[in-house]
Design an enzyme around this catalytic site. Structure first.
Site, short mmCIF file in Angstrom:
data_model
loop_
_atom_site.label_atom_id
_atom_site.label_comp_id
_atom_site.label_asym_id
_atom_site.label_seq_id
_atom_site.Cartn_x
_atom_site.Cartn_y
_atom_site.Cartn_z
N GLY A 199 43.32 1.48 16.25
CA GLY A 199 43.08 2.01 14.92
C GLY A 199 42.12 3.18 14.89
O GLY A 199 42.34 4.16 14.17
N CYS A 322 34.91 5.53 27.58
CA CYS A 322 34.67 4.26 28.26
C CYS A 322 34.09 4.45 29.65
O CYS A 322 33.62 3.50 30.27
CB CYS A 322 35.97 3.46 28.35
SG CYS A 322 36.63 2.97 26.75
#
Length: 379
Positions: A199, A322
């Site tokens: 999302g 990340c």
């Protein structure tokens, strides 16, 4: 502020925020509760799932709501591995996958699985012939991303899906976190069994996502408990998050249909402008996704360049958020065969549908100043 780090996360759309707030305020009941208030929340959840299925052109029962890309990728890869390990323990992926795929595969190796990490060419694209050659009798899963998060390279997903469709017992997982809403993908293809979406990469909220699981595919659930989401993801459903991610999905699909050409033009302008800077070397291939441009400034330190740009309220990144705080060297660029001086000096600009040419012009001017400033300090 000029925000050019949209591959790391995007600014939530006001309509998405409104949806989340309204549902959280007025429909906060547990959808598993048997009273009418819980029933209203359940209706919203089912409606969201129906709308998501329509937008993705899949069946309603094939939509599983998750907390985002990392969970979706782990659920798909480990779910297949654990459910079908009696048939085989061989998995095929590539050397340029996102950490949530790459590390998930590494973790399975510690459990006795055998993983083949396929190489890519200098454009960051895997060969379909290499994929075919790697398939063995004990292969149970192929996992290949649609769009690479650092380079923007587009993988031959349809061709791999065509190949997988000829192997009835082989599963194919696609990480579409970076491609969703920018590079079209047909999920109903008979060769694609699982697909991950997030999302917050499409102007939605962090902590929301979707995993497509086709009706023929069975997974071992990572979560056990109340048997929510077809027993694939136990836990009280995030109704507000679910409604908001479907809202974001609808909005990004509308932008894809109406603004994709303009996004491509902005990217071309960015590429042209970067090529005019002598110190810059472009890493992204020409036929890449329309929102990602990766380049290197050999001899500079990416973190220093980013801080200099940030002082002017301009925000870009080095690589995947990340892994951006790990080693300077980009694992992805190394896999593509780039020399070390480019792999340790890479920068990533990632656009949104709202990015303008004027913002790019300002970024280019500040980048030139930043390069000059760095060189002056190093003299």
């Amino acid at each position: 502020m000029i925000y050019l780090d949209n591959s790391a996360t995007t600014k939530p759309d006001p309509g998405v925020l409104t949806s989340f707030e309204q549902i959280s305020s007025h429909y906060f009941a547990n959808p598993s509760s048997i009273h009418p208030f819980g029933g209203e929340a359940e209706k919203l959840l089912n409606m969201a799932k129906k709308q998501a299925a329509e937008l993705l052109r899949v069946k309603q029962e094939e939509v599983v709501f998750t907390s985002g890309g990392t969970e979706g990728n782990n659920m798909a890869i480990k779910g297949i591995a654990l459910q079908h390990q009696q048939r085989g323990k061989h998995i095929i992926t590539t050397e340029i996958e996102h950490p949530s795929v790459f590390e998930a595969c590494k973790s399975l190796e510690s459990l006795g699985f055998d993983v083949t990490y396929l190489p890519v060419d200098q454009s960051g694209v895997v060969s379909v012939l290499d994929v075919k050659a790697a398939i063995r009798k004990d292969t149970i899963l192929i996992s290949v991303m649609h769009v690479n998060n650092e380079l923007g390279s587009i993988q031959p997903i349809k061709e791999i899906a065509d190949l997988v469709a000829t192997y009835p017992k082989l599963f194919f997982h696609v990480d579409d976190v970076q491609g969703l809403g920018k590079v079209p993908l047909t999920l109903s293809h008979s060769g694609i069994n699982l697909c991950t979406m997030s999302g917050h990469k499409i102007n939605g909220l962090k902590g929301t996502g979707i995993l497509y699981v086709d009706k023929r595919t069975t997974l071992f659930p990572l979560f056990h408990g109340g048997e929510q989401e077809r027993n694939l993801r136990s836990g009280t459903e995030n109704v507000a998050g679910t409604v908001s991610v479907v809202k974001a999905l609808r909005l990004i699909k509308e932008k894809e249909a109406t603004k994709l050409a303009n996004l491509s033009r902005v990217r071309e302008f960015l590429l042209h402008s970067l090529k005019e800077i002598p110190e810059v070397v472009i890493n992204t291939p020409d036929n890449a996704a329309p929102h990602i441009v990766n380049f290197s400034v050999p001899g500079t330190k990416p973190e220093v360049m980013i801080h200099i740009l940030a002082e002017k309220d301009i925000y870009i990144s080095t690589k995947s958020a990340c892994s951006s705080k790990q080693s300077d060297e980009s694992r992805i660029l190394v896999a593509c065969g780039f020399p070390r001086d480019r792999a340790i000096s890479a920068l990533r600009v990632s656009l949104s549908y709202e990015t303008t040419k004027e913002e790019i012009q300002q970024f280019i001017e500040v980048l030139k100043q930043a390069i000059h400033q760095f060189k002056k300090v190093m003299e």
